[in-house]
Enzyme design. Structure first.
Site, mmCIF file in Angstrom:
data_model
loop_
_atom_site.group_PDB
_atom_site.id
_atom_site.type_symbol
_atom_site.label_atom_id
_atom_site.label_comp_id
_atom_site.label_asym_id
_atom_site.label_seq_id
_atom_site.Cartn_x
_atom_site.Cartn_y
_atom_site.Cartn_z
ATOM 1 C CB SER A 134 -1.109 -0.021 1.127
ATOM 2 O OG SER A 134 -2.126 0.789 1.059
ATOM 3 C CG HIS A 170 -5.584 -1.521 -1.270
ATOM 4 N ND1 HIS A 170 -5.070 -2.642 -0.695
ATOM 5 C CD2 HIS A 170 -4.655 -0.388 -0.389
ATOM 6 C CE1 HIS A 170 -4.213 -2.421 0.219
ATOM 7 N NE2 HIS A 170 -4.116 -1.029 0.390
#
Length: 244
Positions: A134, A170
């Protein structure tokens, strides 16, 4: 021992809830260790939790996961101060740097205050494998989409730039991510942008993508580029190799 070429594993995965522990290393994090080429001793993973504020409880969970995986984990905490005056040695004596998620905007600001932008570049050039999830993925690129500033995604464009692309994370689990990447590439705010579904990682040697890998079946990676006409984008799926 170090990787033969500057190597980055940029992911939307890497850690899992454990069976008997809070966390376990997932296949992506094991793969980062494999990419370092360490044999005959315990690999050293430098865990960086800046994006989440260096939470000591999380550090403890990562240490426990490392012990289970047969890996020595050290933590590069910057709050309230760095663990050493020689950050170059601290990082370059590790085999892998693994950066966890959180606020990529805050991470980049704090790193630069301590000169870690230059430290990580030198470590990458010397063969330390850089990786993360991330925010810990976006940081190695020129930029990407982030919720660092609030729920509405914005573009961060001051990444370390070791990889001269954008990065989307994501991609399958947060509905706003794909349209935000498409808009950023179409407008020119983002360059060509590599994206990962949850559980997928991108392996770069130097600045070249060599493969996508996944710890979750059916997931994908993607490259989003601007149309030559300048009025839209093209998205190409990159099929990942399964690690499990």
């Amino acid at each position: 021992m170090s990787a033969a070429h500057p190597t980055i594993l940029a992911t939307s995965g890497g850690l899992l809830r454990g069976h008997r522990t809070e966390l376990e290393f997932a296949p992506l994090l094991h793969h980062a260790v494999e990419l370092s080429g360490v044999h005959g001793r315990r690999p050293v993973v430098c865990h960086v939790g800046t994006a989440g504020g260096d939470q000591r409880w999380f550090n403890a969970a990562v240490s426990e996961a490392g012990q289970l995986a047969g890996v020595e984990v050290r933590h590069l905490n910057l709050f309230p101060m760095p663990p050493t005056a020689d950050l170059d040695d601290y990082v370059r004596s590790s085999d892998v740097v693994w950066v966890n998620g959180g606020s990529v905007a805050n991470l980049l600001a704090v790193w630069r205050v301590h000169g870690l932008d230059a430290v990580f570049r030198r470590a990458w050039e010397s063969g330390v494998v850089l990786g993360g999830v991330s925010a810990g993925s976006i940081c190695w690129f020129r930029g990407g989409t982030t919720d660092s500033f609030g729920p509405e995604l914005r573009i961060v464009d001051n990444g370390l730039g070791l990889l001269p692309y954008g990065n989307g994370v994501h991609y399958d689990s947060e509905a706003a991510r794909r349209p935000a990447v498409h808009a950023g590439v179409a407008s020119g705010e983002l360059p060509d942008t590599y994206c990962t579904d949850d559980g997928v990682g991108l392996v770069f040697r130097g600045t070249d993508l060599v493969e996508a890998v996944t710890e979750r079946p059916g997931k994908g990676a993607y490259l989003v580029t601007a149309d030559q006409a300048g009025d839209g984008v093209t998205e190409r799926r990159i099929e990942p190799r399964a690690l499990v």
